[in-house]
Write a protein that holds these residues in place. Structure first.
Motif, PDB file in Angstrom:
ATOM      1  N   THR A   8      -7.368   4.147   6.107  1.00  0.00           N
ATOM      2  CA  THR A   8      -6.721   3.590   5.067  1.00  0.00           C
ATOM      3  C   THR A   8      -7.634   3.028   4.029  1.00  0.00           C
ATOM      4  N   ALA A   9      -8.574   2.294   4.309  1.00  0.00           N
ATOM      5  CA  ALA A   9      -9.650   1.886   3.585  1.00  0.00           C
ATOM      6  C   ALA A   9     -10.472   2.942   2.718  1.00  0.00           C
ATOM      7  N   VAL A  34       0.874  -1.148  -0.144  1.00  0.00           N
ATOM      8  CA  VAL A  34       0.053  -0.006   0.041  1.00  0.00           C
ATOM      9  C   VAL A  34       1.002   1.267   0.056  1.00  0.00           C
ATOM     10  N   ASP A  35       1.723   1.551   0.935  1.00  0.00           N
ATOM     11  CA  ASP A  35       2.438   2.847   1.306  1.00  0.00           C
ATOM     12  C   ASP A  35       3.537   2.930   0.229  1.00  0.00           C
ATOM     13  N   ARG A  67       0.739  -0.950   7.899  1.00  0.00           N
ATOM     14  CA  ARG A  67      -0.186  -0.292   8.680  1.00  0.00           C
ATOM     15  C   ARG A  67      -0.857  -0.882   9.812  1.00  0.00           C
ATOM     16  N   ASP A  68      -0.931  -0.285  10.959  1.00  0.00           N
ATOM     17  CA  ASP A  68      -1.790  -0.865  12.079  1.00  0.00           C
ATOM     18  C   ASP A  68      -3.286  -0.981  11.773  1.00  0.00           C
ATOM     19  N   GLU A  69      -4.002  -1.932  11.831  1.00  0.00           N
ATOM     20  CA  GLU A  69      -5.297  -2.040  11.540  1.00  0.00           C
ATOM     21  C   GLU A  69      -6.126  -1.510  12.456  1.00  0.00           C
ATOM     22  N   GLU A  70      -5.841  -1.311  13.770  1.00  0.00           N
ATOM     23  CA  GLU A  70      -6.743  -0.763  14.940  1.00  0.00           C
ATOM     24  C   GLU A  70      -6.806   0.653  14.541  1.00  0.00           C
ATOM     25  N   THR A  71      -5.718   1.499  14.420  1.00  0.00           N
ATOM     26  CA  THR A  71      -5.409   2.671  14.600  1.00  0.00           C
ATOM     27  C   THR A  71      -5.667   3.226  13.120  1.00  0.00           C
TER      28      THR A  71
END
Length: 258
Positions: free
Chosen positions: A182-183, A114-115, A173-177
């Motif tokens: 991101t989505a 992604v990034d 990337r951290d999913e929780e934060t």
């Protein structure tokens, strides 16, 4: 004895020789002050060599862009050559995908980072003069969901979807934060219709990028997918287990992820 008259055919050759001489003099004058003519930006002659070392993964574990190369990297990223290089890699990936016979016995898949593969962080890193990674500052940037999409990878993504490939986006990337932002960022930049967005959960925090992405790919293979292609801007996106039939490295002289 009078000299033979010069033929008209000689005139273009004389003009060409004069132009080459002028260009040589101009280039020599520019190079003399330490700024090669073909860079489009300032910097030390070392910087082009340094970028080649970075892309070849010879300069491992580097933390920041060398101070004398900040202007060079900024020019490379912003003045067109970076996008030409990404476009060339995306074109090769699409050409390879077009040659693949889709396997009826398996789900043919591609993995995209992604990034700085799908989404660009160039505005963030350039504003920070390509300095050391700052987790809190990067989280604040990514939370805005304002990363521009990278046009050549947007095109590649759509090309893969039209061909019928399953496409998985895998990011450290951290999913929780950062999951929702991101989505939303991906959707806003044309990355819709992917099979899954896979992010770091609590179990993978602290693991290296190679370890995390290897585990994700191993699980995809265990689920019956054949990874036909793998695209990322970091060597750590493309190393480890189940890397796929073919990997495509995108340029990134801004930072290094182990």
């Amino acid at each position: 004895m009078a000299a033979a008259p010069r033929s008209r055919c000689d005139e273009p050759l004389v003009a060409l020789a004069f132009l080459i001489a002028c260009l040589w003099l101009c280039c020599a004058a520019v190079v003399a002050d330490g700024t090669p003519w073909f860079w489009g930006g300032g910097g030390d002659p070392y910087c082009l060599t340094w970028r080649v070392m970075v892309e070849a993964n010879n300069a491992k574990a580097w933390r920041t862009v060398p101070p004398q190369c900040v202007a060079y990297v900024a020019a490379y990223m912003a003045w067109g050559q970076y996008y030409r290089d990404v476009g060339a890699a995306a074109g090769l990936a699409a050409a390879y995908a077009a040659q693949i016979d889709m396997n009826a016995d398996a789900d043919d898949a591609w993995v995209l980072d992604v990034d700085d593969t799908c989404l660009s962080n160039q505005p963030y890193y350039q504003a920070r003069q390509f300095g050391p990674y700052d987790p809190a500052a990067f989280k604040a940037w990514a939370s805005r969901g304002a990363c521009p999409g990278i046009p050549a990878v947007q095109w590649l993504f759509q090309t893969l979807k039209r061909r019928g490939f399953r496409v998985f986006l895998v990011t450290g990337r951290d999913e929780e934060t950062l999951g929702p932002s991101t989505a939303a960022n991906l959707l806003a930049t044309g990355f819709s219709g992917y099979d899954r967005l896979i992010m770091r959960g609590s179990a993978s925090r602290g693991a290296s990028s190679v370890a995390f992405k290897s585990a994700v790919r191993k699980q995809l293979v265990a689920d019956g997918y054949r990874i036909r292609g793998n695209v990322g801007d970091q060597w750590s996106d493309l190393q480890g287990d189940c890397v796929g039939d073919r990997a495509f490295k995108l340029p990134n002289p801004m930072y290094f992820v182990p």
